[in-house]
Structure formats: structure tokens, C-alpha cells
Design an enzyme around this catalytic site. Structure first.
Site, PDB file in Angstrom:
ATOM      1  CG  HIS A 153      -2.030  -1.075   1.084  1.00 31.03           C
ATOM      2  ND1 HIS A 153      -3.329  -0.728   0.837  1.00 31.03           N
ATOM      3  CD2 HIS A 153      -1.998  -2.418   1.135  1.00 31.03           C
ATOM      4  CE1 HIS A 153      -4.072  -1.842   0.743  1.00 31.03           C
ATOM      5  NE2 HIS A 153      -3.284  -2.875   0.932  1.00 31.03           N
TER       6      HIS A 153
ATOM      7  CB  CYS B  56      -7.544  -2.819   5.059  1.00 26.91           C
ATOM      8  SG  CYS B  56      -8.301  -4.197   5.958  1.00 26.91           S
TER       9      CYS B  56
ATOM     10  CG  ASN C 244      -4.012  -2.068  -2.770  1.00 27.88           C
ATOM     11  OD1 ASN C 244      -5.110  -1.753  -2.352  1.00 27.88           O
ATOM     12  ND2 ASN C 244      -3.432  -3.203  -2.449  1.00 27.88           N
TER      13      ASN C 244
HETATM   14  P1  HMG Z   1     -17.569 -14.225  12.843  1.00 27.00           P
HETATM   15  O1  HMG Z   1     -18.552 -13.174  13.205  1.00 27.00           O
HETATM   16  O2  HMG Z   1     -16.615 -14.709  13.874  1.00 27.00           O
HETATM   17  O3  HMG Z   1     -18.318 -15.441  12.141  1.00 27.00           O
HETATM   18  O4  HMG Z   1     -16.743 -13.633  11.608  1.00 27.00           O
HETATM   19  P2  HMG Z   1     -18.727 -16.864  12.705  1.00 27.00           P
HETATM   20  O5  HMG Z   1     -17.743 -17.862  12.226  1.00 27.00           O
HETATM   21  O6  HMG Z   1     -18.946 -16.765  14.189  1.00 27.00           O
HETATM   22  O7  HMG Z   1     -20.132 -17.075  11.991  1.00 27.00           O
HETATM   23  C1  HMG Z   1     -21.227 -16.211  12.297  1.00 27.00           C
HETATM   24  C2  HMG Z   1     -22.280 -16.311  11.209  1.00 27.00           C
HETATM   25  O8  HMG Z   1     -21.730 -15.800   9.982  1.00 27.00           O
HETATM   26  C3  HMG Z   1     -22.752 -17.733  10.901  1.00 27.00           C
HETATM   27  O9  HMG Z   1     -24.121 -17.649  10.568  1.00 27.00           O
HETATM   28  C4  HMG Z   1     -21.981 -18.098   9.679  1.00 27.00           C
HETATM   29  O10 HMG Z   1     -22.624 -19.052   8.844  1.00 27.00           O
HETATM   30  C5  HMG Z   1     -21.901 -16.766   8.948  1.00 27.00           C
HETATM   31  P3  HMG Z   1     -25.271 -18.143  11.600  1.00 27.00           P
HETATM   32  O11 HMG Z   1     -24.924 -19.584  11.841  1.00 27.00           O
HETATM   33  O12 HMG Z   1     -25.073 -17.294  12.805  1.00 27.00           O
HETATM   34  O13 HMG Z   1     -26.522 -17.884  10.844  1.00 27.00           O
HETATM   35  N1  HMG Z   1     -20.708 -16.721   8.105  1.00 27.00           N
HETATM   36  C6  HMG Z   1     -20.698 -16.446   6.801  1.00 27.00           C
HETATM   37  N2  HMG Z   1     -21.668 -16.079   5.939  1.00 27.00           N
HETATM   38  C7  HMG Z   1     -21.299 -15.883   4.643  1.00 27.00           C
HETATM   39  N3  HMG Z   1     -20.039 -16.021   4.207  1.00 27.00           N
HETATM   40  C8  HMG Z   1     -19.053 -16.360   5.033  1.00 27.00           C
HETATM   41  C9  HMG Z   1     -19.379 -16.570   6.396  1.00 27.00           C
HETATM   42  N4  HMG Z   1     -18.631 -16.906   7.457  1.00 27.00           N
HETATM   43  C10 HMG Z   1     -19.440 -16.997   8.491  1.00 27.00           C
HETATM   44  N5  HMG Z   1     -17.805 -16.500   4.579  1.00 27.00           N
HETATM   45  C11 HMG Z   1     -15.493 -14.002   9.590  1.00 27.00           C
HETATM   46  C12 HMG Z   1     -15.655 -14.384  11.055  1.00 27.00           C
HETATM   47  C13 HMG Z   1     -14.153 -14.571   9.147  1.00 27.00           C
HETATM   48  C14 HMG Z   1     -16.638 -14.598   8.802  1.00 27.00           C
HETATM   49  C15 HMG Z   1     -15.511 -12.459   9.453  1.00 27.00           C
HETATM   50  O14 HMG Z   1     -14.578 -11.936  10.356  1.00 27.00           O
HETATM   51  C16 HMG Z   1     -15.221 -11.963   8.077  1.00 27.00           C
HETATM   52  O15 HMG Z   1     -15.982 -12.174   7.152  1.00 27.00           O
HETATM   53  N6  HMG Z   1     -14.066 -11.277   7.914  1.00 27.00           N
HETATM   54  C17 HMG Z   1     -13.649 -10.772   6.586  1.00 27.00           C
HETATM   55  C18 HMG Z   1     -12.927  -9.464   6.730  1.00 27.00           C
HETATM   56  C19 HMG Z   1     -12.422  -8.997   5.394  1.00 27.00           C
HETATM   57  O16 HMG Z   1     -12.902  -9.343   4.331  1.00 27.00           O
HETATM   58  N7  HMG Z   1     -11.400  -8.111   5.451  1.00 27.00           N
HETATM   59  C20 HMG Z   1     -10.801  -7.523   4.282  1.00 27.00           C
HETATM   60  C21 HMG Z   1      -9.919  -8.490   3.516  1.00 27.00           C
HETATM   61  S1  HMG Z   1      -8.281  -8.702   4.193  1.00 27.00           S
HETATM   62  C22 HMG Z   1      -7.371  -7.435   3.496  1.00 27.00           C
HETATM   63  O17 HMG Z   1      -7.927  -6.551   2.908  1.00 27.00           O
HETATM   64  C23 HMG Z   1      -5.887  -7.473   3.567  1.00 27.00           C
HETATM   65  C24 HMG Z   1      -5.233  -7.851   2.246  1.00 27.00           C
HETATM   66  O18 HMG Z   1      -5.572  -6.919   1.226  1.00 27.00           O
HETATM   67  C25 HMG Z   1      -3.715  -7.904   2.380  1.00 27.00           C
HETATM   68  C26 HMG Z   1      -3.120  -6.655   3.030  1.00 27.00           C
HETATM   69  O19 HMG Z   1      -3.261  -5.542   2.515  1.00 27.00           O
HETATM   70  O20 HMG Z   1      -2.494  -6.827   4.083  1.00 27.00           O
HETATM   71  C27 HMG Z   1      -5.680  -9.253   1.781  1.00 27.00           C
HETATM   72 MG    MG Z   2      -4.480  -4.946   0.835  1.00 30.86          MG
END
Ligand code: HMG
Ligand code: MG
Length: 337
Positions: free
Chosen positions: A223, A254, A263
Site C-alpha cells: 500500500h 482496508c 494500494n
Molecule cells: P464471525 O462473526 O466470527 O463469524 O466472523 P462466525 O464464524 O462466528 O459465523 C457467524 C455467522 O456468519 C454464521 O451464521 C456463519 O454461517 C456466517 P449463523 O450460523 O449465525 O446464521 N458466516 C458467513 N456467511 C457468509 N459467508 C461467510 C461466512 N462466514 C461466516 N464466509 C469471519 C468471522 C471470518 C466470517 C468475518 O470476520 C469476516 O468475514 N471477515 C472478513 C474481513 C475482510 O474481508 N477483510 C478484508 C480483507 S483482508 C485485506 O484486505 C488485507 C489484504 O488486502 C492484504 C493486506 O493488505 O495486508 C488481503
Molecule cells: Mg491490501
């Protein structure tokens, strides 16, 4: 020279650099996940199509994460089928088995898990500790590989963390090894908040090599918060890295890391790589036109210096700037040089 011939730098190769670099385009994912407003699905699909038309062969399309965590990408199911037929690899982010199920149901087998080198960001981004998130990824990697897929392992906060400050190299090496041991095919070293400097990049890559991770499996993801992204990329190229992440127009950030900004802009990267005589397969004119088009959709100019330099008018007004650039350069003009 302020007005380069036909919008391209003069190519002056530097000895020891790779002949070709694969650009892993993240604008549609890392870029759009950070927009305040949600971009319509059709616009996202058109963005991805234009990126492919500009010659990008790896385009991260979207994320199958929890839609409440990243509402900007909640349309993953609707978007993916609109772009699936493009002649490009279209990796998607999946944090857990639920995300993998959603991806596999659409035939998406190139997936990326995303870990953190720090506990603070693991908690903020994944609601897990570092080790809990690795345990969450284990069945994702195993099942994706069983399905014949390819798995990228992102590692965020490799160079600094907004809550914890400096991140020791050993901490990064530990999580990289763990991702490799899970079966990830490649790793992407993330400077999520853009604080890295070139010596730090070289030191980390060297430490990873010493820990048994070959450079060929490592990509870099910078970034540009402090304007260091290109300098850091050059350090990585000199170390032998051939996979570089970038975001068209410099979109990005992010939502879970305060102080993360855009980025490295793909156009800025392509300008430098073309100047170094390194092949990317990307048509810079088409790419700039795409980012000008996207900036028009978003209602604000691209932060990319190269986009601005090659845009004849402010890119946030739909002035036909993109068409002007194509008219001046002709389609795929750089290939003739
Ligand atoms: P959580 O709240 O702990 O989820 O989040 P959970 O595991 O306790 O599940 C809760 C509910 O969510 C459940 O439903 C699951 O089924 C549902 P319920 O049984 O209660 O009805 N659920 C989902 N639904 C749809 N799709 C899913 C999903 N997972 C669970 N995949 C979780 C944990 C990981 C899901 C959440 O924290 C999350 O989605 N995080 C994503 C954050 C994200 O996208 N961040 C940005 C990307 S990283 C980034 O940008 C960095 C990068 O660019 C590199 C860099 O720059 O360093 C890559
Ligand atoms: Mg990134």
C-alpha cells in the site's frame, strides 16, 4: 522529458531483474471493499472486463466473506458468474469453509485465505487469534486443493501494525511457514498500512529464504501510504520476486486497519516495469482508460500519478478522457515498440 512518446517511458533495462512480472490485480476486491458506497454489480463486472481487456491475467474478483463485515462485496454470488468466462484467472478471498462452499458452488477454485502477522489485526479482521485463524484456514486450503484449486495465502501487517507498531521479522516468518505448511501455493506479503521501506523488504525476503521459503513462492502487496510502494517493489524485484500485487488507479485500503490507504497503483507499476524493459502483457493506455472510467463512476479522480499524468482532463468528470487516450495511443500501442 515531460511528455513521453505515445504515453510510454523509454525502456532502459537494469541487469539482474526478471524478464517478466505477473501482476496480481486487486482493484476489484481490495479497491472496492474500501469504498464508502457500494458500487453496482454491473459496474464491477464491467471494471473486471476492462481490466482483462487491458491485458491483466490475474484479477482478484471479489470476496466470499461475511456480507455484514464487508457489505461492499456482498454481491459476490451475483458478480462472479458475470465475469467467469473471461480469459483471466479470477481468484477470490475466502476466510472459512462457509466462504469456500460459496466459491466452489460457482466454480471458483482459485482462492485466497488471509492471515495476519499480528494478533490485533487477526482479531479486527477475522474475529480470531492468529492461531485460531490458521485453524480456520486449514480445511479451506485442504478442500480447495482436493478440488484441484490454487490457494494463495495473504499475510497482512508484515512491516508494521497500527495497534502494535513494529512487527518483528521472526513473527512474520512464523506465520508464513504455517501458511506454507497448510499447503498454500503462493504467499503474498502485505504491507497493509504502507509503512515498509526497501531495506526492510530485502531483510524480510532474505529471512524467509533462510527459513526455507523460496522467492518463487512469494509475492508482494504494497500500500502506498508513505509513497514507498514503488521503491519497495524495486527492492523486491532485485531480490527476484516476480509476482506483484497492484490496484488499478490506486484504489484500496482496508476497512479494518486504520491508516491503510490505497494500494500501489497498477499504472504506476506498469510505467516502472515498462521503463525497466520488464514484460507484463499489460496495455498501459487501456489500463489508464479503465481507471479514468472507474474514477468517473466513483466521482473522484484516481490518486495514481501515472493515471493523472496520462489523463488529458480531470478524471472525475466524464470528459471522454479515456477515449482521448485510446485515440492518441491506438489499441495496444506499446506492443509495437
Ligand atoms: P464471525 O462473526 O466470527 O463469524 O466472523 P462466525 O464464524 O462466528 O459465523 C457467524 C455467522 O456468519 C454464521 O451464521 C456463519 O454461517 C456466517 P449463523 O450460523 O449465525 O446464521 N458466516 C458467513 N456467511 C457468509 N459467508 C461467510 C461466512 N462466514 C461466516 N464466509 C469471519 C468471522 C471470518 C466470517 C468475518 O470476520 C469476516 O468475514 N471477515 C472478513 C474481513 C475482510 O474481508 N477483510 C478484508 C480483507 S483482508 C485485506 O484486505 C488485507 C489484504 O488486502 C492484504 C493486506 O493488505 O495486508 C488481503
Ligand atoms: Mg491490501
Amino acid at each position: 522529458m515531460t511528455t513521453p512518446l505515445r504515453g510510454l517511458p523509454m525502456a532502459v533495462p537494469e541487469a539482474g531483474l526478471p524478464a517478466r512480472v505477473r501482476i496480481h490485480e486487486v482493484g476489484a476486491r481490495d479497491g472496492l471493499q474500501n469504498e464508502k458506497t457500494t458500487v453496482p454489480t454491473e459496474v464491477k463486472a464491467e471494471f473486471v472486463r476492462r481490466l482483462a481487456d487491458a491485458g491483466l491475467t490475474t484479477i482478484e474478483a471479489t470476496s466470499f466473506v461475511h456480507p455484514k463485515w464487508v457489505p461492499q462485496l456482498a454481491d459476490a454470488e451475483a458478480l462472479f458468474p458475470l465475469v467467469a468466462d473471461l480469459p483471466a484467472d479470477l481468484p477470490v478471498l475466502v476466510p472459512n469453509e462457509r466462504g469456500l462452499d460459496r466459491a466452489l458452488a460457482l466454480g471458483a477454485t482459485r482462492v485466497a485465505v488471509f492471515a495476519s502477522a499480528t494478533e490485533s489485526f487477526a482479531r479486527a479482521n477475522l474475529n480470531r487469534t492468529v492461531d485460531e485463524s490458521l485453524a480456520m484456514f486449514a480445511p479451506v486450503v485442504a478442500r480447495a486443493k482436493e478440488a484441484g484449486g490454487h490457494v494463495r495465502g495473504y499475510l497482512s501487517m508484515c512491516f508494521g501494525d497500527p495497534w502494535e507498531g513494529a512487527v518483528p521479522v521472526e513473527q512474520v516468518v512464523r506465520v508464513c511457514r504455517a501458511l506454507r505448511d497448510l499447503g498454500c501455493d503462493e504467499l503474498s506479503l502485505g504491507d497493509t498500512i504502507g509503512v515498509a521501506t526497501p531495506g526492510h523488504v530485502t531483510a524480510l525476503l532474505t529471512a524467509l529464504n533462510e527459513a526455507g521459503l523460496p522467492t518463487g513462492t512469494l509475492g508482494v502487496h504494497f500500500h502506498d501510504t508513505y509513497g514507498q510502494a514503488l521503491a519497495n517493489t524495486l527492492a523486491a524485484l532485485r531480490h527476484g520476486v516476480t509476482t506483484v500485487d497492484a490496484s488499478a488507479g490506486g484504489l484500496g485500503g482496508c476497512p479494518f486497519a486504520k491508516s491503510a490507504t490505497g494500494n500501489l497503483a497498477t499504472e504506476d507499476l506498469v510505467w516502472m516495469l515498462q521503463g525497466l524493459g520488464i514484460d507484463t502483457g499489460v496495455d498501459l493506455g487501456r489500463l489508464v482508460a479503465t481507471s479514468v472510467w472507474m474514477a468517473d463512476r466513483l466521482g473522484r479522480p484516481s490518486p495514481s500519478r501515472t493515471v493523472r499524468a496520462l489523463s488529458p482532463a480531470p478524471s472525475h468528470e466524464d470528459t471522454g478522457a479515456a477515449r482521448d487516450i485510446e485515440d492518441r495511443q491506438g489499441p495496444r500501442a506499446h506492443k509495437e515498440q
